[in-house]
Write a protein that holds these residues in place. Sequence first.
Motif, PDB file in Angstrom:
ATOM      1  N   ALA A 206      32.111  36.860  46.367  1.00  0.00           N
ATOM      2  CA  ALA A 206      32.277  35.730  45.449  1.00  0.00           C
ATOM      3  C   ALA A 206      33.065  36.129  44.210  1.00  0.00           C
ATOM      4  N   ASN A 207      33.003  37.411  43.837  1.00  0.00           N
ATOM      5  CA  ASN A 207      33.675  37.891  42.625  1.00  0.00           C
ATOM      6  C   ASN A 207      34.940  38.692  42.928  1.00  0.00           C
ATOM      7  N   VAL A 208      35.541  38.448  44.083  1.00  0.00           N
ATOM      8  CA  VAL A 208      36.722  39.221  44.464  1.00  0.00           C
ATOM      9  C   VAL A 208      37.883  38.985  43.504  1.00  0.00           C
ATOM     10  N   ASN A 209      37.903  37.849  42.804  1.00  0.00           N
ATOM     11  CA  ASN A 209      38.980  37.552  41.856  1.00  0.00           C
ATOM     12  C   ASN A 209      38.502  37.559  40.410  1.00  0.00           C
ATOM     13  N   THR A 210      37.311  38.089  40.150  1.00  0.00           N
ATOM     14  CA  THR A 210      36.770  38.136  38.795  1.00  0.00           C
ATOM     15  C   THR A 210      37.338  39.330  38.042  1.00  0.00           C
ATOM     16  N   THR A 211      37.890  39.092  36.866  1.00  0.00           N
ATOM     17  CA  THR A 211      38.514  40.153  36.078  1.00  0.00           C
ATOM     18  C   THR A 211      37.497  41.231  35.717  1.00  0.00           C
ATOM     19  N   GLY A 212      37.828  42.475  36.060  1.00  0.00           N
ATOM     20  CA  GLY A 212      36.999  43.615  35.684  1.00  0.00           C
ATOM     21  C   GLY A 212      35.697  43.746  36.446  1.00  0.00           C
ATOM     22  N   PHE A 213      35.498  42.958  37.518  1.00  0.00           N
ATOM     23  CA  PHE A 213      34.230  43.022  38.260  1.00  0.00           C
ATOM     24  C   PHE A 213      34.113  44.337  39.014  1.00  0.00           C
TER      25      PHE A 213
ATOM     26  N   SER B 293      42.578  47.274  40.508  1.00  0.00           N
ATOM     27  CA  SER B 293      44.035  47.240  40.379  1.00  0.00           C
ATOM     28  C   SER B 293      44.435  46.511  39.111  1.00  0.00           C
ATOM     29  N   LEU B 294      45.544  46.937  38.499  1.00  0.00           N
ATOM     30  CA  LEU B 294      46.045  46.308  37.280  1.00  0.00           C
ATOM     31  C   LEU B 294      47.001  45.177  37.636  1.00  0.00           C
ATOM     32  N   LEU B 295      46.724  44.022  37.057  1.00  0.00           N
ATOM     33  CA  LEU B 295      47.524  42.834  37.323  1.00  0.00           C
ATOM     34  C   LEU B 295      48.379  42.529  36.095  1.00  0.00           C
ATOM     35  N   GLN B 296      49.682  42.544  36.253  1.00  0.00           N
ATOM     36  CA  GLN B 296      50.587  42.278  35.147  1.00  0.00           C
ATOM     37  C   GLN B 296      50.595  40.782  34.827  1.00  0.00           C
ATOM     38  N   THR B 297      50.333  40.439  33.559  1.00  0.00           N
ATOM     39  CA  THR B 297      50.291  39.036  33.139  1.00  0.00           C
ATOM     40  C   THR B 297      51.384  38.698  32.132  1.00  0.00           C
ATOM     41  N   GLU B 298      51.933  39.718  31.487  1.00  0.00           N
ATOM     42  CA  GLU B 298      52.952  39.540  30.439  1.00  0.00           C
ATOM     43  C   GLU B 298      52.411  38.768  29.239  1.00  0.00           C
ATOM     44  N   ASN B 299      51.108  38.597  29.142  1.00  0.00           N
ATOM     45  CA  ASN B 299      50.479  37.973  27.975  1.00  0.00           C
ATOM     46  C   ASN B 299      50.151  39.064  26.970  1.00  0.00           C
ATOM     47  N   ALA B 300      50.636  38.946  25.753  1.00  0.00           N
ATOM     48  CA  ALA B 300      50.489  40.015  24.762  1.00  0.00           C
ATOM     49  C   ALA B 300      49.033  40.288  24.398  1.00  0.00           C
ATOM     50  N   LEU B 301      48.156  39.303  24.579  1.00  0.00           N
ATOM     51  CA  LEU B 301      46.755  39.481  24.203  1.00  0.00           C
ATOM     52  C   LEU B 301      45.883  39.927  25.376  1.00  0.00           C
ATOM     53  N   ASP B 302      46.460  40.072  26.562  1.00  0.00           N
ATOM     54  CA  ASP B 302      45.728  40.610  27.709  1.00  0.00           C
ATOM     55  C   ASP B 302      45.782  42.130  27.659  1.00  0.00           C
ATOM     56  N   VAL B 303      44.625  42.772  27.761  1.00  0.00           N
ATOM     57  CA  VAL B 303      44.556  44.232  27.669  1.00  0.00           C
ATOM     58  C   VAL B 303      43.671  44.761  28.787  1.00  0.00           C
TER      59      VAL B 303
ATOM     60  N   SER C 171      39.272  42.865  40.152  1.00  0.00           N
ATOM     61  CA  SER C 171      38.022  43.306  40.763  1.00  0.00           C
ATOM     62  C   SER C 171      38.291  44.503  41.673  1.00  0.00           C
ATOM     63  N   ASN C 172      37.307  45.411  41.779  1.00  0.00           N
ATOM     64  CA  ASN C 172      37.468  46.547  42.680  1.00  0.00           C
ATOM     65  C   ASN C 172      36.871  46.272  44.062  1.00  0.00           C
ATOM     66  N   VAL C 173      36.622  44.993  44.357  1.00  0.00           N
ATOM     67  CA  VAL C 173      36.086  44.594  45.660  1.00  0.00           C
ATOM     68  C   VAL C 173      37.210  44.589  46.697  1.00  0.00           C
ATOM     69  N   SER C 174      36.970  45.270  47.825  1.00  0.00           N
ATOM     70  CA  SER C 174      37.891  45.230  48.961  1.00  0.00           C
ATOM     71  C   SER C 174      37.346  44.219  49.966  1.00  0.00           C
ATOM     72  N   THR C 175      38.067  43.137  50.181  1.00  0.00           N
ATOM     73  CA  THR C 175      37.607  42.100  51.096  1.00  0.00           C
ATOM     74  C   THR C 175      37.386  42.646  52.498  1.00  0.00           C
ATOM     75  N   VAL C 176      38.294  43.493  52.954  1.00  0.00           N
ATOM     76  CA  VAL C 176      38.173  44.065  54.301  1.00  0.00           C
ATOM     77  C   VAL C 176      36.901  44.894  54.418  1.00  0.00           C
ATOM     78  N   GLN C 177      36.637  45.758  53.429  1.00  0.00           N
ATOM     79  CA  GLN C 177      35.444  46.600  53.474  1.00  0.00           C
ATOM     80  C   GLN C 177      34.173  45.757  53.433  1.00  0.00           C
ATOM     81  N   GLU C 178      34.170  44.719  52.600  1.00  0.00           N
ATOM     82  CA  GLU C 178      32.975  43.869  52.514  1.00  0.00           C
ATOM     83  C   GLU C 178      32.732  43.135  53.832  1.00  0.00           C
TER      84      GLU C 178
END
Length: 261
Positions: A27-34, A85-95, A222-229
């Motif tokens: 459920a949290n496969v797309n949650t930032t920093g999960f 994985s690091l996702l590039q957003t090009e938003n200056a306030l995203d860290v 998220s560090n969740v691997s859908t295949v592994q889950e």
Amino acid sequence: MLRTLWTAAKGMQAQTLTIDVISNNLANVNTTGFKRDRAAFVTLMYQDPRQAGTPSGADNQYATGLGTGTGVRVQGTERIHTQGSLLQTENALDVAIEGEGFFAVQMPDGRPAYTRDGAFKLSANGELVTSAGLRLVQGITIPEGAQSVTIAPDGTVSATLQGETAAVEVGQIQVTRFLNPAGLEPRGDNLYAETAASGTAQAGTAGLDGAGNLRQGALEGSNVSTVQELVDMIETQRAYEVNAKVINAADEMAQYVTQNV
């Protein structure tokens, strides 16, 4: 027969909880920093009518014992704090934090909480806050009218004001580490709280003493691997089915004894 039914039922119960853990990960496969969880199993108490080493005769001992396990239970859920994985957003306030550590934010009651979600925003008075409006413990404020914001790998925050060419340093984002991050208590909203198991929070400069570097314009996925889950889910489902078959077999054996003996 009753012991067999009990043991298999405990196995089904443990696998059911494991499915709950897997479903939360997916459920949290797309949650930032999960960070994904893993169920840890332990055996229940053994029944030992005869222990190894007991006398088997005048001068002999049993080399092995005679014991039967009574099932399994989930001792706890371990949080796996591997890098997402690091996702590039090009938003200056995203860290994003590249390495170990957390951002420290202040809860409404004044207590600190910790997060890997660096999707920061500006509040009405220019403070860096989370999406839920929680301010950084460092209390960094961007001056009104700033044309650009730069966040260095060590957390130094600089702003370029209108009509100026040189950037002005406005604060520094620190990175907080724990000796045992798996012991942090999840509070929801991508937040964790310090516990006795996690150890004391150790705030420091990003990139020093084991703390991760900061990456502006990116978020940690998220560090969740859908295949592994999915593989784990299939294994758990098979284990549940096997325990259910044991209950059916024990029931059939009990019926045979009742009807024929």
